[in-house]
Each structure stands twice: as structure tokens, then as C-alpha cells.
Design a protein around this motif. Sequence first.
Motif, PDB file in Angstrom:
ATOM      1  N   GLY A  45      33.833 -19.642  18.998  1.00 24.16           N
ATOM      2  CA  GLY A  45      34.761 -19.407  17.898  1.00 24.16           C
ATOM      3  C   GLY A  45      35.908 -20.383  17.808  1.00 24.16           C
ATOM      4  N   ARG A  57      33.691 -14.086   2.771  1.00 21.57           N
ATOM      5  CA  ARG A  57      34.790 -14.379   3.698  1.00 21.57           C
ATOM      6  C   ARG A  57      34.314 -15.295   4.815  1.00 21.57           C
ATOM      7  N   LEU A  58      35.146 -16.281   5.098  1.00 17.34           N
ATOM      8  CA  LEU A  58      34.827 -17.268   6.126  1.00 17.34           C
ATOM      9  C   LEU A  58      34.758 -16.610   7.503  1.00 17.34           C
ATOM     10  N   VAL A  59      33.646 -16.797   8.208  1.00 15.33           N
ATOM     11  CA  VAL A  59      33.556 -16.297   9.583  1.00 15.33           C
ATOM     12  C   VAL A  59      32.811 -17.316  10.443  1.00 15.33           C
ATOM     13  N   CYS A  60      33.011 -17.213  11.744  1.00 12.84           N
ATOM     14  CA  CYS A  60      32.212 -17.975  12.698  1.00 12.84           C
ATOM     15  C   CYS A  60      30.921 -17.185  12.950  1.00 12.84           C
ATOM     16  N   CYS A  62      28.769 -17.622  15.057  1.00 14.21           N
ATOM     17  CA  CYS A  62      28.477 -17.496  16.491  1.00 14.21           C
ATOM     18  C   CYS A  62      29.208 -16.302  17.105  1.00 14.21           C
ATOM     19  N   LEU A  63      30.158 -15.710  16.357  1.00 15.92           N
ATOM     20  CA  LEU A  63      30.923 -14.572  16.892  1.00 15.92           C
ATOM     21  C   LEU A  63      30.619 -13.300  16.112  1.00 15.92           C
ATOM     22  N   MET A  64      29.381 -13.199  15.627  1.00 12.03           N
ATOM     23  CA  MET A  64      28.963 -12.001  14.917  1.00 12.03           C
ATOM     24  C   MET A  64      27.514 -11.747  15.320  1.00 12.03           C
ATOM     25  N   GLU A  68      24.980  -6.975  13.132  1.00  9.56           N
ATOM     26  CA  GLU A  68      26.125  -6.640  12.279  1.00  9.56           C
ATOM     27  C   GLU A  68      25.942  -7.122  10.841  1.00  9.56           C
ATOM     28  N   GLU A  70      23.651  -6.346   8.767  1.00 10.34           N
ATOM     29  CA  GLU A  70      23.008  -5.356   7.896  1.00 10.34           C
ATOM     30  C   GLU A  70      23.847  -5.107   6.635  1.00 10.34           C
ATOM     31  N   TYR A 129      46.312 -25.565   7.178  1.00  9.67           N
ATOM     32  CA  TYR A 129      46.420 -24.280   7.869  1.00  9.67           C
ATOM     33  C   TYR A 129      45.105 -23.517   7.766  1.00  9.67           C
ATOM     34  N   TRP A 130      44.511 -23.499   6.579  1.00 11.57           N
ATOM     35  CA  TRP A 130      43.259 -22.782   6.369  1.00 11.57           C
ATOM     36  C   TRP A 130      42.131 -23.393   7.204  1.00 11.57           C
ATOM     37  N   ALA A 132      42.336 -24.958   9.947  1.00 14.16           N
ATOM     38  CA  ALA A 132      42.718 -25.152  11.348  1.00 14.16           C
ATOM     39  C   ALA A 132      41.610 -24.746  12.312  1.00 14.16           C
ATOM     40  N   GLY A 133      40.701 -23.874  11.873  1.00 20.83           N
ATOM     41  CA  GLY A 133      39.623 -23.431  12.756  1.00 20.83           C
ATOM     42  C   GLY A 133      38.401 -24.331  12.721  1.00 20.83           C
TER      43      GLY A 133
END
Lengths: 160, 266
Positions: A45, A57-60, A62-64, A68, A70, A129-130, A132-133
Motif C-alpha cells: 500500500g 474510489r481510488l484504492v490499492c 493489493c490491500l483489498m 471483498e 463482491e 497531495y492527491w 502522494a500515494g
Amino acid sequence: MSKTHVTCTVNGEETEFLCDSNQTVLDVLREDLGLTGSKEGCGSGDCGACSVLVDGRLVCSCLMFGSEAEGTSITTIEGIADGENLHPVQSQFLKHAALQCGFCTPGLIVATKALLDANPSPTDEEARYWLAGNLCRCTGYDKIMNAVHAAAAELRGESA
Amino acid sequence: MQSFNYVKPASLADAAAALSGADDGTVLAGGQTLLPTMKARLAAPSDVVDLGGIAELKGISVSGGTVTIGAMTRHADVAGSADVKGAIPALAALAGGIGDQAVRNRGTMGGSVANNDPAADYPAAVLGLGATVKTTSREIAADDFFTGMFETALAEGEIVTSISFPQPEKAAYAKFPNPASRYAMVGVFVAKTASGVRVAVTGAGNGGVFRVPAYEAALSANFSPDAIADGVVSAADMNSDLHADAEYRAHLVGVMARRAVAAAAG
């Protein structure tokens, strides 16, 4: 351990898969669905190379866990373009040469699309800022930021 | 990561039953700490109980000067909530500064508070605002909830359901973030309430989040950055690591407390 049966939408298509409990969404995308655009960088992450949109929505990924997913709607880098027509974020990344090795690029494009969906006119600070990940170890980010702002302008209908 | 039995209950009762029936069960909230921990094999639970299907754990409500936030509410939803911004803007701002956008879209308040990472942001707000943690079996005051690094008053199988924050007169959170992770190297939450001032510090202490009674007394008499003296917090009680040594963290506690008071007063 039994597998979980998951039904979700991937890039607009209804998709079913069986996943092991310890498979992440990223594992399922790459290993089972053949969608290898999303990359595994760190797996923890930190780097954002596996960025996808889940219900917008933005997600990683690899961390889901795959389980989940479904009932969700997932958009990967493969679902950003409209057929043969690149999304403005993609074409502006190309135009500004906002990549070198390219490993972070799918994640950055997905994250940038999420940014511009939420905020069509980000300031430089808001964009940085957005994003940054999403780590890039080649470019120093200057060309990436140029591409982000050019894509934002194009999506707002302003001439480049 | 080792495989496990995945369970997704639709009610708290089913979640509690799944946990109590497991050899070594754990709760999955947002997964932003649990997944890296399992990948590193620091945790290898036999059963993972996903709280994502329990509707009653989600949502934000405001009534009678209290903001109640469901345990499965994501950081991004707290940050973007008009209700939270209106009642306790410092809490919304804190949520908007956690990790990065992807973490904020998955991570949950309940997960953060139950994990009690010594550098997490939410414990400072919960302790600083004197919030109440509601669980499947009781209500726990913030002062009794955080018991040490990664330790809380939660019993085996007890699940955080919501957290209630009393609305302060003024509040602010000032964080010196680790520039890579954005975890707090030192974060100070200051709240001015009718019954006095509370000051809670995260990221710094070697026992996790803590209050600073000397600052609280000084600020209750004079709510101004000038009331914050240096040398109050002892370096002996601080964390020391490659990011910052204990002396630096002790110094930063005063610096960030002054910034928080200035922001709250302004």
C-alpha cells in the motif's frame, strides 16, 4: 480452505471468479482475469502501482481481499480508454512523456482520473497531495504534473 | 500470506459468533493495516471476519452536540462529511490528513482506534475530545480505552461499533508527519471544552497516545500558544527511531501543541 465465489463488475462487464481467501484483488486481476496492467510494486500500500477504482474510489488493489470485491464495480487501467481512443489522461501522459520505465504509469493514470473526476480544476498542491500515494522513482514528477494539468484542461474543454 | 477462513456476516451477532467460534479469529475493517501485517506474516489468523457487510456500523449522525461515527466509516467519508465539518472541523481535517487518498478510501475509524498504532492520528482525536467508544458489550471512555502501544481495553471478541465525540468549543490538530508515510512523528490534538482543555499527543510516546496535564492546566487558565512551555514532556517517555530521536520528539510536542492552540484560537 474453501474458495469464495465473487460476482462483481470489472471495466463495465459482469465478472465472476472463485478466489482463495488469501488472494488480493490485485492477485485476482493479474492471475485469474488476465488484467496485468495493474502492477505489484510494494504489495503493502505504499507505492500505488496497483491503483484501481472500486465503486469510483481510488484504492490499492493489493490491500483489498478478492472476497471483498463482491458486488462492487472495479475500473482498472484497461478500462480507462474508450475502445481505441485513449482517455485524455493517457494521451497527455504520452504527449508530455510523463514516464520513463512505465511501471508506475497505470497507477498514476488511474489515480489522476479519480482526481479529475472529483476535482476538475486541481491546484498544483491539490494534485500533488492527491497523488502522494503514487510513487515514481524515475521522473521526478515534473512531467507527470504537467500531464495532469494538461489533462485537466483538456477535460474542461480548454484548448491545450 | 497464509490462507484462512473468510467470513462475511450480515449482523454484529453473527460476527461475534464467528469470532468466538474461531481458533484464532480476527476482524477485518478497512484492511489497510491488517493486509500488510498478514503479508509480512506478523499475523496468520485462522479466520477473518469481514465487517463490511454490517450496515449498522456505517454512517455519521449529529444530535445534541454529539457527533457519532460508525466504526466502519471510512476516513474519506469523515473528511468529506458536511456534518463533521460543521460540528468538529478539526476531526474532519484530521481524517483528511491520514495516509494518502487510497488509504482514506478504505481505512476505517473503528479499525484505526482498535489497532491503536502509536503513530495513528485518530487516537489523538478520540482522547483529545474525550470521546466515548461504543462496543458490542459496553461503552468505554477514551481515558480508559487506550492502554498502551497497540493495546486497548477491548476484550477478546469485543468489536468497536461506533465512537461518539462531544462537540468542543474550539479544537485543532497539528501534525508533524513522516514525509513518506504521513504517520504522525508527533501529532497534538487540542480541544477547549466547557469543562476545561484537553491535550492529546500521538506519534511521540513510547506507550502510545497520552495526555499532557501540565499543558491542559496552563491552557485552561490561558488558551494561548504562550501558555505552552518547553521541557514539560520528558524525552525518557518518547519513542526513538530512525525518523526522530526521543529528544527531538519531546521538543516537537511543544511545537505542535503551540501550532494546534494557535489554529484552534484563530
